[in-house]
Write a protein that holds these residues in place. Structure first.
Motif, mmCIF file in Angstrom:
data_model
loop_
_atom_site.group_PDB
_atom_site.id
_atom_site.type_symbol
_atom_site.label_atom_id
_atom_site.label_comp_id
_atom_site.label_asym_id
_atom_site.label_seq_id
_atom_site.Cartn_x
_atom_site.Cartn_y
_atom_site.Cartn_z
ATOM 1 N N ILE A 75 0.793 -1.231 0.000
ATOM 2 C CA ILE A 75 0.000 0.000 0.000
ATOM 3 C C ILE A 75 0.824 1.279 0.000
ATOM 4 O O ILE A 75 0.280 2.359 -0.215
ATOM 5 N N LYS A 76 2.122 1.186 0.210
ATOM 6 C CA LYS A 76 2.958 2.384 0.178
ATOM 7 C C LYS A 76 3.456 2.713 -1.228
ATOM 8 O O LYS A 76 4.090 3.731 -1.439
ATOM 9 N N LEU A 77 3.154 1.835 -2.191
ATOM 10 C CA LEU A 77 3.583 2.089 -3.565
ATOM 11 C C LEU A 77 2.698 3.155 -4.197
ATOM 12 O O LEU A 77 1.498 3.218 -3.949
ATOM 13 N N THR A 78 3.311 3.972 -5.057
ATOM 14 C CA THR A 78 2.578 4.998 -5.801
ATOM 15 C C THR A 78 2.686 4.687 -7.292
ATOM 16 O O THR A 78 3.330 3.718 -7.698
ATOM 17 N N ASP A 79 2.106 5.553 -8.107
ATOM 18 C CA ASP A 79 2.202 5.382 -9.557
ATOM 19 C C ASP A 79 3.650 5.417 -10.046
ATOM 20 O O ASP A 79 3.961 4.872 -11.105
ATOM 21 N N SER A 80 4.536 6.044 -9.292
ATOM 22 C CA SER A 80 5.958 6.047 -9.672
ATOM 23 C C SER A 80 6.500 4.623 -9.743
ATOM 24 O O SER A 80 7.339 4.309 -10.579
ATOM 25 N N ALA A 81 6.010 3.754 -8.865
ATOM 26 C CA ALA A 81 6.469 2.362 -8.851
ATOM 27 C C ALA A 81 6.170 1.673 -10.179
ATOM 28 O O ALA A 81 7.048 1.026 -10.757
ATOM 29 N N VAL A 82 4.937 1.821 -10.683
ATOM 30 C CA VAL A 82 4.621 1.188 -11.961
ATOM 31 C C VAL A 82 5.347 1.894 -13.102
ATOM 32 O O VAL A 82 5.648 1.271 -14.123
ATOM 33 N N GLY A 83 5.677 3.158 -12.927
ATOM 34 C CA GLY A 83 6.491 3.871 -13.915
ATOM 35 C C GLY A 83 7.884 3.282 -14.007
ATOM 36 O O GLY A 83 8.415 3.063 -15.107
ATOM 37 N N TYR A 84 8.496 3.014 -12.857
ATOM 38 C CA TYR A 84 9.820 2.378 -12.853
ATOM 39 C C TYR A 84 9.762 1.025 -13.545
ATOM 40 O O TYR A 84 10.627 0.693 -14.365
ATOM 41 N N LEU A 85 8.741 0.235 -13.207
ATOM 42 C CA LEU A 85 8.608 -1.099 -13.802
ATOM 43 C C LEU A 85 8.387 -1.017 -15.310
ATOM 44 O O LEU A 85 8.951 -1.820 -16.063
ATOM 45 N N ALA A 86 7.588 -0.076 -15.751
ATOM 46 C CA ALA A 86 7.330 0.079 -17.188
ATOM 47 C C ALA A 86 8.600 0.400 -17.946
ATOM 48 O O ALA A 86 8.813 -0.098 -19.055
ATOM 49 N N ASN A 87 9.455 1.200 -17.360
ATOM 50 C CA ASN A 87 10.693 1.596 -18.028
ATOM 51 C C ASN A 87 11.797 0.561 -17.920
ATOM 52 O O ASN A 87 12.658 0.483 -18.795
ATOM 53 N N GLY A 88 11.783 -0.257 -16.857
ATOM 54 C CA GLY A 88 12.898 -1.165 -16.646
ATOM 55 C C GLY A 88 12.606 -2.636 -16.792
ATOM 56 O O GLY A 88 13.499 -3.423 -17.075
ATOM 57 N N CYS A 89 11.383 -3.051 -16.591
ATOM 58 C CA CYS A 89 11.038 -4.477 -16.591
ATOM 59 C C CYS A 89 10.141 -4.796 -17.781
ATOM 60 O O CYS A 89 8.995 -5.203 -17.627
ATOM 61 N N GLN A 90 10.674 -4.658 -18.946
ATOM 62 C CA GLN A 90 9.881 -4.789 -20.162
ATOM 63 C C GLN A 90 9.618 -6.228 -20.582
ATOM 64 O O GLN A 90 8.905 -6.460 -21.544
ATOM 65 N N ALA A 91 10.165 -7.200 -19.845
ATOM 66 C CA ALA A 91 9.926 -8.606 -20.172
ATOM 67 C C ALA A 91 8.800 -9.209 -19.338
ATOM 68 O O ALA A 91 8.483 -10.382 -19.492
ATOM 69 N N LEU A 92 8.168 -8.423 -18.467
ATOM 70 C CA LEU A 92 7.135 -8.950 -17.578
ATOM 71 C C LEU A 92 6.020 -9.650 -18.342
ATOM 72 O O LEU A 92 5.443 -9.095 -19.271
ATOM 73 N N GLU A 93 5.718 -10.872 -17.915
ATOM 74 C CA GLU A 93 4.618 -11.649 -18.467
ATOM 75 C C GLU A 93 3.471 -11.781 -17.465
ATOM 76 O O GLU A 93 2.334 -11.990 -17.853
ATOM 77 N N LYS A 94 3.806 -11.682 -16.172
ATOM 78 C CA LYS A 94 2.799 -11.850 -15.116
ATOM 79 C C LYS A 94 2.999 -10.753 -14.085
ATOM 80 O O LYS A 94 4.083 -10.600 -13.529
ATOM 81 N N LEU A 95 1.932 -9.982 -13.831
ATOM 82 C CA LEU A 95 1.991 -8.887 -12.878
ATOM 83 C C LEU A 95 0.756 -8.935 -11.990
ATOM 84 O O LEU A 95 -0.370 -8.855 -12.473
ATOM 85 N N ILE A 96 0.981 -9.079 -10.690
ATOM 86 C CA ILE A 96 -0.113 -9.171 -9.735
ATOM 87 C C ILE A 96 -0.073 -7.930 -8.853
ATOM 88 O O ILE A 96 0.866 -7.729 -8.091
#
Length: 191
Positions: A75-96
């Motif tokens: 619950i402490k994550l913000t939209d910045s967290a998904v921004g980091y993931l979008a820019n760095g983890c481009q191989a993600l197949e499963k996201l929960i």
């Protein structure tokens, strides 16, 4: 933090879970991925409620090839967290992402930038998800096979999307296990 020296010996670690360990900190995640993140394929951080965007930034910087990420109830994550993931983890197949406070715009932006390979997405109890996310799902997530828990998905999306492989689990009034395929062996008594 005391377990890190022992983990360092696991050079070929591919899957790691600290699910439910509330004492897991950003410092631990940052140090862990710095030492072992290069081979990591799946990371489960669910219910590690002290984690912040700093952990996601470290994962995005060190684990570009990660395939599965479980961020339930962080619950402490913000939209910045998904921004980091979008820019760095481009191989993600499963996201929960269950039980988080991400915005509709944040999830949609993630899908626009990095949703191409996504096969499974869980948005259960991400209450702000809405139209932007649905549009991004429809246009960018062509390999998506399963969406779970997104009550904002409308009948228009359900009946009008173009990907016949998409399975939407958890619709009202449908059996929960309807999507599961059961393999029955030729001889069930053979061991």
């Amino acid at each position: 933090m005391l377990i890190l020296p022992a983990l360092k010996r696991l050079e070929n670690l591919h899957v790691f879970s600290v699910a439910g360990i509330s004492s897991v900190s950003d410092d631990f995640v940052v140090e862990f991925v710095a030492r072992l993140g290069h081979n990591l394929q799946e990371l489960v951080l669910s219910d590690s409620t002290n984690l912040t965007d700093a952990s996601m930034k470290a994962i995005a910087e060190v684990c570009p090839g990660i395939l599965a990420l479980n961020l339930v109830n962080l619950i402490k994550l913000t939209d910045s967290a998904v921004g980091y993931l979008a820019n760095g983890c481009q191989a993600l197949e499963k996201l929960i992402l269950c039980r988080n406070t991400f915005s509709d715009e944040g999830i949609a932006a993630f899908l626009e930038a990095s949703g191409e390979l996504l096969q499974e997405l869980s948005l259960n109890n991400v209450k702000k998800v809405n139209t932007d996310t649905a549009i991004s799902l429809a246009t960018k997530s062509r390999k998506l096979q399963r969406v779970f828990g997104c009550i904002q998905i409308t009948d228009t999306f359900l009946n009008g999307h173009s990907n016949a492989e998409v399975k939407i689990v958890g619709l009202k009034m449908t059996p929960l296990l309807e999507h599961c395929r059961v393999l029955i062996p030729d001889n069930p008594f053979k061991y």
